[in-house]
Design a protein around this motif. Structure first.
Motif, PDB file in Angstrom:
ATOM      1  N   THR A   3       0.837  -1.106  -0.040  1.00 50.55           N
ATOM      2  CA  THR A   3       0.097  -0.233  -0.088  1.00 50.55           C
ATOM      3  C   THR A   3       0.952   1.292  -0.103  1.00 50.55           C
ATOM      4  O   THR A   3       2.121   1.275   0.405  1.00 50.55           O
ATOM      5  CB  THR A   3      -1.118   0.203   1.175  1.00 50.55           C
ATOM      6  OG1 THR A   3      -0.083  -0.219   2.364  1.00 50.55           O
ATOM      7  CG2 THR A   3      -1.999  -1.225   1.112  1.00 50.55           C
ATOM      8  N   TRP A   5       1.230   5.069   1.756  1.00 50.11           N
ATOM      9  CA  TRP A   5       1.105   5.699   2.968  1.00 50.11           C
ATOM     10  C   TRP A   5       1.873   7.185   2.839  1.00 50.11           C
ATOM     11  O   TRP A   5       2.689   7.158   2.461  1.00 50.11           O
ATOM     12  CB  TRP A   5       1.488   5.016   4.255  1.00 50.11           C
ATOM     13  CG  TRP A   5       0.877   3.639   4.611  1.00 50.11           C
ATOM     14  CD1 TRP A   5       0.643   2.608   3.530  1.00 50.11           C
ATOM     15  CD2 TRP A   5       0.231   3.429   5.718  1.00 50.11           C
ATOM     16  NE1 TRP A   5       0.017   1.600   4.499  1.00 50.11           N
ATOM     17  CE2 TRP A   5      -0.133   1.991   5.591  1.00 50.11           C
ATOM     18  CE3 TRP A   5       0.496   3.861   7.165  1.00 50.11           C
ATOM     19  CZ2 TRP A   5      -0.851   1.206   7.035  1.00 50.11           C
ATOM     20  CZ3 TRP A   5      -0.249   3.221   8.210  1.00 50.11           C
ATOM     21  CH2 TRP A   5      -0.814   1.964   7.998  1.00 50.11           C
ATOM     22  N   ASP A  78      -3.160   5.337  -0.189  1.00 51.53           N
ATOM     23  CA  ASP A  78      -4.355   4.724   0.456  1.00 51.53           C
ATOM     24  C   ASP A  78      -4.346   5.062   1.882  1.00 51.53           C
ATOM     25  O   ASP A  78      -5.649   4.998   2.535  1.00 51.53           O
ATOM     26  CB  ASP A  78      -3.895   3.227   0.562  1.00 51.53           C
ATOM     27  CG  ASP A  78      -3.637   2.483  -0.892  1.00 51.53           C
ATOM     28  OD1 ASP A  78      -4.469   2.380  -1.541  1.00 51.53           O
ATOM     29  OD2 ASP A  78      -2.440   2.395  -1.244  1.00 51.53           O
ATOM     30  N   VAL A  79      -3.362   5.460   2.874  1.00 56.94           N
ATOM     31  CA  VAL A  79      -3.479   5.920   4.111  1.00 56.94           C
ATOM     32  C   VAL A  79      -2.823   7.121   4.436  1.00 56.94           C
ATOM     33  O   VAL A  79      -1.549   7.266   4.098  1.00 56.94           O
ATOM     34  CB  VAL A  79      -2.898   4.878   4.852  1.00 56.94           C
ATOM     35  CG1 VAL A  79      -3.250   4.938   6.517  1.00 56.94           C
ATOM     36  CG2 VAL A  79      -3.337   3.114   4.716  1.00 56.94           C
ATOM     37  N   ARG A 129      -7.933   5.628   3.981  1.00 57.86           N
ATOM     38  CA  ARG A 129      -7.873   5.658   5.520  1.00 57.86           C
ATOM     39  C   ARG A 129      -7.308   6.873   5.788  1.00 57.86           C
ATOM     40  O   ARG A 129      -6.241   7.114   5.533  1.00 57.86           O
ATOM     41  CB  ARG A 129      -7.384   4.411   5.846  1.00 57.86           C
ATOM     42  CG  ARG A 129      -8.024   3.119   5.407  1.00 57.86           C
ATOM     43  CD  ARG A 129      -9.339   2.676   6.131  1.00 57.86           C
ATOM     44  NE  ARG A 129      -9.046   2.640   7.607  1.00 57.86           N
ATOM     45  CZ  ARG A 129      -8.718   1.374   8.251  1.00 57.86           C
ATOM     46  NH1 ARG A 129      -8.545   0.510   7.525  1.00 57.86           N
ATOM     47  NH2 ARG A 129      -8.679   1.610   9.551  1.00 57.86           N
ATOM     48  N   LEU A 131      -5.489   7.618   9.625  1.00 52.68           N
ATOM     49  CA  LEU A 131      -5.199   7.305  11.053  1.00 52.68           C
ATOM     50  C   LEU A 131      -4.767   8.649  12.004  1.00 52.68           C
ATOM     51  O   LEU A 131      -3.686   9.197  11.657  1.00 52.68           O
ATOM     52  CB  LEU A 131      -4.006   6.348  11.075  1.00 52.68           C
ATOM     53  CG  LEU A 131      -4.269   5.176  10.381  1.00 52.68           C
ATOM     54  CD1 LEU A 131      -3.195   3.988  10.512  1.00 52.68           C
ATOM     55  CD2 LEU A 131      -5.746   4.409  10.715  1.00 52.68           C
ATOM     56  N   VAL A 232      -5.063  -1.598   9.213  1.00 52.19           N
ATOM     57  CA  VAL A 232      -5.173  -1.398   7.659  1.00 52.19           C
ATOM     58  C   VAL A 232      -5.548  -2.563   6.943  1.00 52.19           C
ATOM     59  O   VAL A 232      -6.253  -2.736   6.191  1.00 52.19           O
ATOM     60  CB  VAL A 232      -4.314  -0.297   7.138  1.00 52.19           C
ATOM     61  CG1 VAL A 232      -4.438  -0.159   5.656  1.00 52.19           C
ATOM     62  CG2 VAL A 232      -4.299   1.031   7.903  1.00 52.19           C
ATOM     63  N   ALA A 237     -12.343  -0.853  10.794  1.00 54.36           N
ATOM     64  CA  ALA A 237     -12.337   0.850  10.733  1.00 54.36           C
ATOM     65  C   ALA A 237     -13.002   1.354  12.092  1.00 54.36           C
ATOM     66  O   ALA A 237     -14.041   2.173  12.016  1.00 54.36           O
ATOM     67  CB  ALA A 237     -12.701   1.682   9.611  1.00 54.36           C
TER      68      ALA A 237
END
Length: 278
Positions: A3, A5, A78-79, A129, A131, A232, A237
């Protein structure tokens, strides 16, 4: 599954650990920090899978520019991890105006800037996402951390609202609440000259516990970073993720106490409703 980030505050602590773990397993990271040379070793090892940028999250225009650049360079992200932070360790009277402004600008406004800059891109993707790294101190309190708590309670309230607003776009937000952990953060806390009036108060007790090493740091930073990545990976979630027995116990005790106090005022709360006899 690899992914991509975007992580703020990657020169040390959780930001650095997340970056190391994600790169080691084949992912890509857009890492922002105030000392770019701190990641030179990872840049040499992982090449273009690590994108770095100088970023001071207190500068709103810079945040928007860097976030835009990261999405342009990497495409899908993605994050997004809001990890950059600053702590003031002082009683309410001891902290300076400058320290108060910096903790609010970094932990509260800085995190808000990053989220606002990221949302147009995440909405366009229709997935993503966020965080938000908070702390047990986002729901409970400890003496000498009043301004830190102000910033963390503030960002938790903000994020709880945002999570509901962005869910229809396929974007989730989780507030991560690590407990006391030996990441070096405690040693970087900003302080002010001690006022003798506070020596024999809870503020003085906590100060002595920290300076003597008696204040426990019971959590493993590597395990916390792994738990964030696992969250993740699993697709879970939750709105909040407590990490650490101290977080779980302290926050639970605070919530139970607040609920008991809340319930104690049930009758007076309802008595002020319009139409009720006075």
């Amino acid at each position: 599954m690899p992914t991509t980030w975007f992580i703020t505050g990657t020169s040390s602590g959780f930001g650095r650990l997340l970056t190391e773990r994600l790169l080691a397993r084949g992912g890509r990271v857009a890492a922002t920090l105030r000392r770019p040379e701190a990641l030179d070793d990872l840049q040499a090892k992982y090449g273009d899978r690590l994108w770095t940028a100088l970023l001071d999250v207190t500068e709103a225009k810079q945040v928007h520019r860097v976030v835009d650049d990261a999405f342009k360079a990497l495409g899908t992200i993605d994050v997004v991890v809001n990890n950059a932070g600053y702590g003031v360790f002082a009683s309410v009277e001891e902290a300076t105006d400058e320290q108060i402004q910096r903790v609010i600008n970094t932990n509260l406004l800085g995190s808000i800037h990053v989220i606002r800059a990221s949302l147009p891109h995440l909405r366009a993707q229709r997935h993503g996402r966020i965080l938000q790294v908070s702390t047990a101190g986002g729901q409970t309190t400890y003496p000498n951390f009043s301004y830190y708590h102000a910033s963390k309670w503030g960002i938790e309230g903000f994020c709880e609202t945002v999570a509901r607003e962005i869910a229809p776009f396929g974007i989730s937000l989780t507030i991560v609440e690590p407990g006391a952990t030996p990441t070096g953060f405690a040693g970087s806390l900003d302080t002010s000259p001690v006022m003798p009036e506070y020596e024999d108060t809870p503020a003085g007790e906590v100060r002595r516990a920290i300076t003597s090493g008696a204040f426990a740091l019971p959590n493993d930073p590597q395990k916390i970073a792994a738990a964030m990545i696992d969250l993740v990976d699993t697709g879970a979630a939750p709105l909040r993720l407590p990490l650490g027995s101290d977080t779980y116990d302290d926050v639970r005790a605070a919530l139970v106490s607040r609920l008991a106090e809340h319930d104690a005022h049930r009758e007076v709360a309802r008595s002020v409703a319009a139409g009720e006899p006075s």
